[in-house]
Design a protein around this motif. Structure first.
Motif, PDB file in Angstrom:
ATOM      1  N   SER B 303      41.694  41.652  46.287  1.00 35.20           N
ATOM      2  CA  SER B 303      40.849  41.120  46.848  1.00 35.20           C
ATOM      3  C   SER B 303      40.181  40.226  46.279  1.00 35.20           C
ATOM      4  CB  SER B 303      40.930  41.770  48.020  1.00 35.20           C
ATOM      5  OG  SER B 303      39.171  42.629  47.300  1.00 35.20           O
ATOM      6  N   THR B 304      39.357  40.470  44.874  1.00 36.23           N
ATOM      7  CA  THR B 304      38.700  39.799  44.307  1.00 36.23           C
ATOM      8  C   THR B 304      39.010  38.763  43.460  1.00 36.23           C
ATOM      9  OG1 THR B 304      39.026  40.859  42.355  1.00 36.23           O
ATOM     10  CG2 THR B 304      36.931  41.956  44.020  1.00 36.23           C
ATOM     11  N   ILE B 305      40.568  38.115  43.747  1.00 36.80           N
ATOM     12  CA  ILE B 305      41.176  37.004  42.853  1.00 36.80           C
ATOM     13  C   ILE B 305      41.041  35.412  44.208  1.00 36.80           C
ATOM     14  CG2 ILE B 305      43.252  35.585  42.773  1.00 36.80           C
ATOM     15  CD1 ILE B 305      44.532  38.639  41.908  1.00 36.80           C
ATOM     16  N   ARG B 306      40.694  35.994  45.386  1.00 40.70           N
ATOM     17  CA  ARG B 306      40.659  35.321  46.065  1.00 40.70           C
ATOM     18  C   ARG B 306      38.896  34.495  46.493  1.00 40.70           C
ATOM     19  NH1 ARG B 306      39.718  34.543  52.015  1.00 40.70           N
ATOM     20  NH2 ARG B 306      38.265  36.361  51.926  1.00 40.70           N
ATOM     21  N   LEU B 307      38.211  34.527  45.571  1.00 41.26           N
ATOM     22  CA  LEU B 307      36.952  34.678  46.038  1.00 41.26           C
ATOM     23  C   LEU B 307      36.398  34.798  44.686  1.00 41.26           C
ATOM     24  CD1 LEU B 307      35.804  36.708  48.354  1.00 41.26           C
ATOM     25  CD2 LEU B 307      36.286  34.379  48.991  1.00 41.26           C
ATOM     26  N   GLU B 308      35.342  32.638  44.560  1.00 42.04           N
ATOM     27  CA  GLU B 308      35.108  33.067  43.484  1.00 42.04           C
ATOM     28  C   GLU B 308      33.891  33.681  42.658  1.00 42.04           C
ATOM     29  OE1 GLU B 308      32.460  28.894  43.332  1.00 42.04           O
ATOM     30  OE2 GLU B 308      31.134  29.694  41.650  1.00 42.04           O
ATOM     31  N   PRO B 309      34.094  34.584  41.549  1.00 42.53           N
ATOM     32  CA  PRO B 309      34.281  33.381  40.607  1.00 42.53           C
ATOM     33  C   PRO B 309      36.323  33.601  39.984  1.00 42.53           C
ATOM     34  CG  PRO B 309      33.160  35.271  39.873  1.00 42.53           C
ATOM     35  CD  PRO B 309      33.435  35.363  40.932  1.00 42.53           C
ATOM     36  N   TYR B 310      36.355  34.552  40.800  1.00 42.17           N
ATOM     37  CA  TYR B 310      38.706  34.820  41.504  1.00 42.17           C
ATOM     38  C   TYR B 310      39.001  35.942  40.005  1.00 42.17           C
ATOM     39  CZ  TYR B 310      37.431  30.611  43.402  1.00 42.17           C
ATOM     40  OH  TYR B 310      36.798  29.759  44.409  1.00 42.17           O
ATOM     41  N   VAL B 311      38.423  36.755  39.608  1.00 43.90           N
ATOM     42  CA  VAL B 311      38.904  37.554  38.706  1.00 43.90           C
ATOM     43  C   VAL B 311      39.645  38.564  39.464  1.00 43.90           C
ATOM     44  CG1 VAL B 311      36.459  36.845  37.916  1.00 43.90           C
ATOM     45  CG2 VAL B 311      36.370  39.275  38.999  1.00 43.90           C
ATOM     46  N   SER B 312      40.188  39.365  38.631  1.00 41.16           N
ATOM     47  CA  SER B 312      41.035  40.182  38.861  1.00 41.16           C
ATOM     48  C   SER B 312      40.418  41.283  38.649  1.00 41.16           C
ATOM     49  CB  SER B 312      42.519  40.073  38.312  1.00 41.16           C
ATOM     50  OG  SER B 312      42.781  39.745  37.070  1.00 41.16           O
ATOM     51  N   THR B 313      41.455  42.327  38.762  1.00 42.79           N
ATOM     52  CA  THR B 313      40.887  44.558  38.554  1.00 42.79           C
ATOM     53  C   THR B 313      41.540  44.311  36.778  1.00 42.79           C
ATOM     54  OG1 THR B 313      40.473  45.154  40.739  1.00 42.79           O
ATOM     55  CG2 THR B 313      40.954  46.279  39.021  1.00 42.79           C
ATOM     56  N   PHE B 314      42.664  43.539  36.535  1.00 39.83           N
ATOM     57  CA  PHE B 314      43.180  43.777  35.571  1.00 39.83           C
ATOM     58  C   PHE B 314      43.813  42.361  35.415  1.00 39.83           C
ATOM     59  CE2 PHE B 314      47.743  44.642  35.936  1.00 39.83           C
ATOM     60  CZ  PHE B 314      47.756  44.502  37.801  1.00 39.83           C
ATOM     61  N   CYS B 315      43.838  41.951  33.753  1.00 37.09           N
ATOM     62  CA  CYS B 315      45.085  41.321  33.226  1.00 37.09           C
ATOM     63  C   CYS B 315      45.903  42.175  32.523  1.00 37.09           C
ATOM     64  CB  CYS B 315      44.002  39.899  32.392  1.00 37.09           C
ATOM     65  SG  CYS B 315      42.924  39.609  33.181  1.00 37.09           S
ATOM     66  N   ARG B 316      45.714  43.069  32.361  1.00 34.67           N
ATOM     67  CA  ARG B 316      47.264  42.973  31.113  1.00 34.67           C
ATOM     68  C   ARG B 316      46.873  45.178  31.376  1.00 34.67           C
ATOM     69  NH1 ARG B 316      46.308  41.865  24.372  1.00 34.67           N
ATOM     70  NH2 ARG B 316      47.770  43.555  23.722  1.00 34.67           N
ATOM     71  N   LEU B 317      47.669  44.944  30.973  1.00 33.99           N
ATOM     72  CA  LEU B 317      48.044  46.786  31.729  1.00 33.99           C
ATOM     73  C   LEU B 317      49.589  47.282  30.322  1.00 33.99           C
ATOM     74  CD1 LEU B 317      47.299  48.690  34.409  1.00 33.99           C
ATOM     75  CD2 LEU B 317      49.655  48.778  35.105  1.00 33.99           C
ATOM     76  N   ALA B 318      48.669  48.585  30.038  1.00 38.84           N
ATOM     77  CA  ALA B 318      50.074  49.109  29.452  1.00 38.84           C
ATOM     78  C   ALA B 318      50.302  50.700  29.584  1.00 38.84           C
ATOM     79  CB  ALA B 318      49.407  49.008  27.861  1.00 38.84           C
ATOM     80  N   GLY B 319      51.764  51.418  29.619  1.00 35.57           N
ATOM     81  CA  GLY B 319      52.089  52.603  29.285  1.00 35.57           C
ATOM     82  C   GLY B 319      52.102  52.422  31.504  1.00 35.57           C
ATOM     83  N   LEU B 320      52.640  51.972  31.748  1.00 34.20           N
ATOM     84  CA  LEU B 320      53.228  51.936  33.389  1.00 34.20           C
ATOM     85  C   LEU B 320      54.773  52.411  33.110  1.00 34.20           C
ATOM     86  CD1 LEU B 320      52.421  51.257  35.636  1.00 34.20           C
ATOM     87  CD2 LEU B 320      53.707  49.209  35.692  1.00 34.20           C
ATOM     88  N   LYS B 321      54.265  53.913  33.903  1.00 33.80           N
ATOM     89  CA  LYS B 321      56.119  54.606  34.036  1.00 33.80           C
ATOM     90  C   LYS B 321      56.609  54.070  35.224  1.00 33.80           C
ATOM     91  CE  LYS B 321      55.270  56.679  30.439  1.00 33.80           C
ATOM     92  NZ  LYS B 321      54.086  55.945  29.795  1.00 33.80           N
ATOM     93  N   PRO B 322      57.812  54.433  35.434  1.00 31.54           N
ATOM     94  CA  PRO B 322      58.508  53.935  36.439  1.00 31.54           C
ATOM     95  C   PRO B 322      58.034  54.975  37.449  1.00 31.54           C
ATOM     96  CG  PRO B 322      60.009  54.164  35.180  1.00 31.54           C
ATOM     97  CD  PRO B 322      58.508  54.470  34.380  1.00 31.54           C
ATOM     98  N   MET B 323      58.439  56.101  37.597  1.00 36.32           N
ATOM     99  CA  MET B 323      57.436  57.056  38.590  1.00 36.32           C
ATOM    100  C   MET B 323      56.403  57.205  38.864  1.00 36.32           C
ATOM    101  SD  MET B 323      57.535  59.937  36.455  1.00 36.32           S
ATOM    102  CE  MET B 323      57.262  60.527  34.373  1.00 36.32           C
TER     103      MET B 323
END
Lengths: 644, 644
Positions: B303-323
């Protein structure tokens, strides 16, 4: 001739202090901060070397040097010492660039410990994102923590809540983060300031006793401690018996795993009850145990440790989570497991070394952990050698008919006055048995008073000087010596020791002494070259070093060289929990320690055989014992009898 | 005078080759290996610099240099180039020290790709532990893999099985390990050799289409591909609509998350069905998507991406598991998520840059990803700048009454012959609508044939040269142009375009062109300075660059400078899955890319306004269009009519 030079004044504002300082153009951000008494950590003195004085500068400034390569470019981090404001600027100093980030915790044995727990809470007042400062939420937190922007991870459940928590809490939040070994992880984000509530638990998982200590991660202080017998004891007294139980029963491994986890549950329950701390605020844990204990706790079979070549499944374990072992603390955090060097030189020994600090000094020291097993480490900051010998449960009261653990009713000290024994009992109780330290005292005194000979044989009945035959007996099991009769005893039965038990004790002490000798010989030195001998282990605390030398258990060096460090395993686990430096050191100890396998060592067998006498075959090795025996010859003991 | 010198010969045995070589004392292990034609990787040529030629030496040898600091001491690893045998020795060469560990995979756009997938299987024949080589099981595996001994982790469930698997399989096992970014993890240990069965899946999660590719991790070859419409489409055509859906409905986020996960499930099902590969042998995955898609897939609110200043929660994510995301592949493995630079410059753009290789060259290139959103990257190996503009769904057929995605029945190419349109339809079908590339062709041809003026107004009715009024109409909604009448059409209704839709298209193309202009201006160069313009995006493949320039969508540079790279996002994800180098590069791209926020840029508004004509307010910027228009003046088009 030249025009009058007008120094333009600029304004440097420091956040979050809201301190302003006017200055001409020239000094660096760090220099202005120093004049404004704003705290920025700069251990290299502003030379651009250490990379610790990271700040965020809003406004016009020039870089005096390229940014260090580990900093993300274009994202707003600069070195305060290499940035010169050229206009009005706002400088934000993140917590990681504060001197107090390296705050001094307390004096440990090894001087000052930097407080940098494996997981900690940090209260943050974050700047809101703007179009010109549009880092994503996670990186905004990373920057505030003084980390590289890409260096902070968050597990999905945390990531899902970050955005809302930040905005609902008006960007004032407390992060729970593991900032020690990478990858750094943000494992919780709470609204407001909860940094006053952060605790850790250090655990020593002994074969006999498990001890836990609750520690404040805010200031490193000890809150409270708790100890329990290891609930695995019914499955076997020593590690070999436990391995056998795990191997020989279908659910054996599971039973042992659940038993010790249950013990830890009880300990944590007691810590929580005593302190009033919320389990969810216990955000870090560290564990030290021997290799078998660590395997069993994790549910990993220790079966290969029992047989030559005595290898374990793992030595080092990272990234363990409480939920994986059902430890009832904040579930997303990390549990630090002290690395073990070999199947019989475990994480408890790494912790011992860490606690006594022998790995940091020039002088050579010996560290002896006296427990169900005996482990010995020799070395200094350059090198470390370790070995283990099966001390057997003798020192913890096992294998002896009236032996017992050091608990209420145990005879823990024995001293002969005029040839007859006085003893000291744990608790306000009648004697019910003899614990390890009492046993060593007793055997040493029996030898010194010539009730046993150097081979451990009871000789009193053939010696005309010892006339009080009521303390000696002989039955179908052999000869025995009564320390407390039916009336004195708390059980209604006499407390006695058999000759065979004394011989067993001699075997155990011979193994310990031989282990020490082998290491010292291997290093090409003698015991006299040792600067210090550390004795660790719960039982070590009660050891009488003079009587231990009389028996030939400990090397015969000057009394002052002995230092009893108590539960070094717990202390090492505590240090590693609190300090990044200690954690690095524990890895270095692990990596530098050469393991010597005694079970195949001919030198050990020789030393062991020579040590099967009291104090030793070669009396020259125990000059103080020799001297005591000689002075006694000149002044023989008088008639003996029990003293009330 | 001197005695006869006898060179003592020693024997050097190499394992696991079982090759023996006799030599005098003198040469290093590496030199003997080279003579014996035993493969040891030594990129530095034996100077002791690169640390790659690690071997284990059993027997007498001397070290010619101290071991590199990252090697664990005392544990048997030495550099082959700095170890000289002094007696008979056995040298074990681990797989990590083989040249073929750096085996050449294939020619990608950017030359050779080293095959080093994020997770891979390695078949190992381990030496059994002995008293003199008593590493724990996990470290034994680490050593065999050529890792630092303490560098391999194993999750508890794997750790619990290691000891038994090794011994039951007679030490011949296949490890599934993530050996890319640290911490290295052993995530499975199977008996025997299963290394022939290892696959990965690369996924491009587009707003409109999701594409997956199954890849052999053994040789890097493509096995099969599958594509599906993103099942999120019913919740909104573009990312803004999806964000709104997530915000405005209680279960909105969950619905979108499950929708795209469902699409991926179907794709993986198709990949598995087509190939006969077992899901458990899909041991790695990589994902590229725009920032909103990556958030929704993980269930993180965008939701924060839609409004100025258009920030996301994360840009980079490591260690994600399929489960964690219910991806139906081997559950313990890692999913690589391509890092996104900003709320509207996502992981797909990082992947695009990786795929076209502009980040590695001296020459300056422009990369345009034309999709539901338009993203533009400018730069070279020194610097990268990126921005995004809301292209809107116009290019993917949205916002247009008869617009449609590039699927069966869509008019994808339009060309006017003698003033009347010929078109090309996807599939063997009657036309049912117009997709993005058809729309661009149509508008360009309508302009060139003077049916619309430079402002997009339909002028044909006032122009005496255009007489076929049956293709034009005007109703309550405005003017329109019929491309296919009732009879030609597959729907029974004419396929037409409204003047308002053309104006909409002009707005979209103006935004794209303005974005390119702003970057180029910001860099202080002109379009003519560009070495190359890459066009990425599924739709880009069908783009006619001549007509795109006629419309003023793409800069007017030489035709040969344009390169269509197809689905750069999927290709980038594939490269990152397979190659450590590509993974490092993707992080470098992310870190080096400066993001320019256009929504607050006055320069962008100026450029946008100027570009609101066909091809542009300033015709000088489009010399080839100017020339074409002039040559047409000399040779006006003849009467027009539909050509069958």
């Amino acid at each position: 001739m030249s025009g009058k030079k007008v120094d333009r004044l600029i304004k440097v504002s420091f956040e979050p202090e809201a301190v302003e300082k006017e200055t001409s153009i020239g000094p660096t951000v760090l220099e202005v901060a120093q004049r404004a008494k704003v705290d920025i950590y700069s251990p290299c003195g502003g030379q651009g070397l250490c990379g610790r004085c990271l700040v965020h500068v809003d406004g016009d400034f020039e870089r005096l040097a390229p940014p260090p390569p580990h900093l993300d470019r274009e994202l707003g981090y600069v070195l305060a010492c290499k940035s010169r404001p050229t206009g009005d600027v706002t400088v934000t100093v993140p917590p990681g660039s504060r001197t107090d980030a390296a705050q001094i915790l307390e004096e440990s044995r090894e001087g000052l410990v930097e407080l940098s727990p494996i997981v900690r809470k940090v209260y943050m007042e974050l700047s809101e994102p703007t179009v010109s400062d549009n880092l994503c939420d996670l990186m905004r937190i990373a920057r505030h923590l003084g980390l590289g922007l890409a260096e902070l991870r968050a597990p999905l459940p945390v990531l899902r809540g970050i955005s809302e928590t930040l905005r609902n809490a008006d960007w004032k939040v407390t992060g729970t983060a593991s900032l020690g070994p990478k990858p750094h992880r943000l494992i919780r984000l709470e609204p407001g300031d909860t940094s006053g509530r952060q605790y850790g638990v250090a655990l020593d998982i002994g074969t006999t006793t498990v001890v836990g200590k609750l520690i404040s991660l805010q200031d490193g202080s000890n809150i409270t401690s708790a100890a329990r017998e290891n609930a695995q004891i019914p499955f076997g007294e020593d590690v070999i018996a436990r391995i056998n139980h795990a191997n020989e029963n279908e659910d054996g491994l599971e039973q042992l795993m659940l038993a010790v986890r249950g013990t830890i549950d009880e300990i944590i329950q007691e810590l929580v009850d005593e302190s009033g701390v919320d389990r969810d605020d216990i955000i870090a844990a560290s564990i030290a145990g021997n290799t078998v204990m660590e395997h069993l706790y994790l549910g990993v079979s220790p079966s290969t440790i029992r047989l030559e070549p005595y290898v374990s499944t793992f030595c080092r374990l990272a990234g363990l989570k409480p939920m994986e072992v059902d430890m009832p603390i904040f579930p997303q955090t990390n549990i630090l497991v002290m690395p073990s060097r070999a199947g019989f030189v475990g994480g408890d020994i790494t912790a011992d070394v860490l606690a006594c600090g022998m790995h940091k000094r020039d002088e050579i020291a010996l560290m002896i952990d006296v427990g169900t097993n005996g482990e010995v480490v020799l070395g200094n900051k350059e090198w470390l050698m370790a070995c283990s010998c099966s001390a057997g449960p003798a020192f913890e009261g096992g294998e002896v008919l009236h032996g017992m653990r050091a608990s209420r009713g145990a005879i823990e000290r024995v001293h002969f006055v005029d040839g007859s024994p006085e003893y000291q009992i744990i608790g306000d109780a009648k004697p019910v048995g003899i614990c390890g330290s009492g046993l060593i005292d007793l055997a040493a005194e029996m030898f010194f008073n010539e009730i046993i000979d150097r081979g451990g044989n009871i000789i009193a009945d053939t010696d005309p000087r010892v006339t009080l035959f009521d303390t000696l007996f002989e039955d179908a099991y052999g000869k025995g010596y009564i320390l407390a009769d039916e009336e004195e005893s708390g059980t209604g039965e006499p407390v006695f020791i058999m000759e065979s038990e004394i011989k067993n004790l001699i075997r155990t002490k011979a193994a310990m002494y031989a282990a020490c000798s082998v290491l010292v010989n291997q290093a090409g030195i003698t015991f006299d070259d040792l600067d210090r001998i550390y004795i660790s282990g719960g039982f070590g605390r009660y050891l009488d070093s003079r009587k231990s030398r009389m028996l030939g258990l400990l090397p015969d060096v000057e009394e002052w060289k002995y230092e009893f460090i108590g539960n070094g395993s717990l202390e090492g686990a505590r240090l590693a929990l609190l300090s990044n430096v200690a954690r690095s050191e524990s890895h270095a100890i692990f990596e530098n320690m050469t393991y010597i396998e005694l079970s195949v060592s001919a030198a050990f067998m020789d030393e062991f055989t020579s040590a099967m006498f009291i104090p030793h075959t070669d009396l020259e090795r125990f000059p103080s014992v020799q001297e005591a025996l000689q002075s006694k010859e000149a002044d023989p003991p008088g008639p003996r009898g029990k003293v009330d």
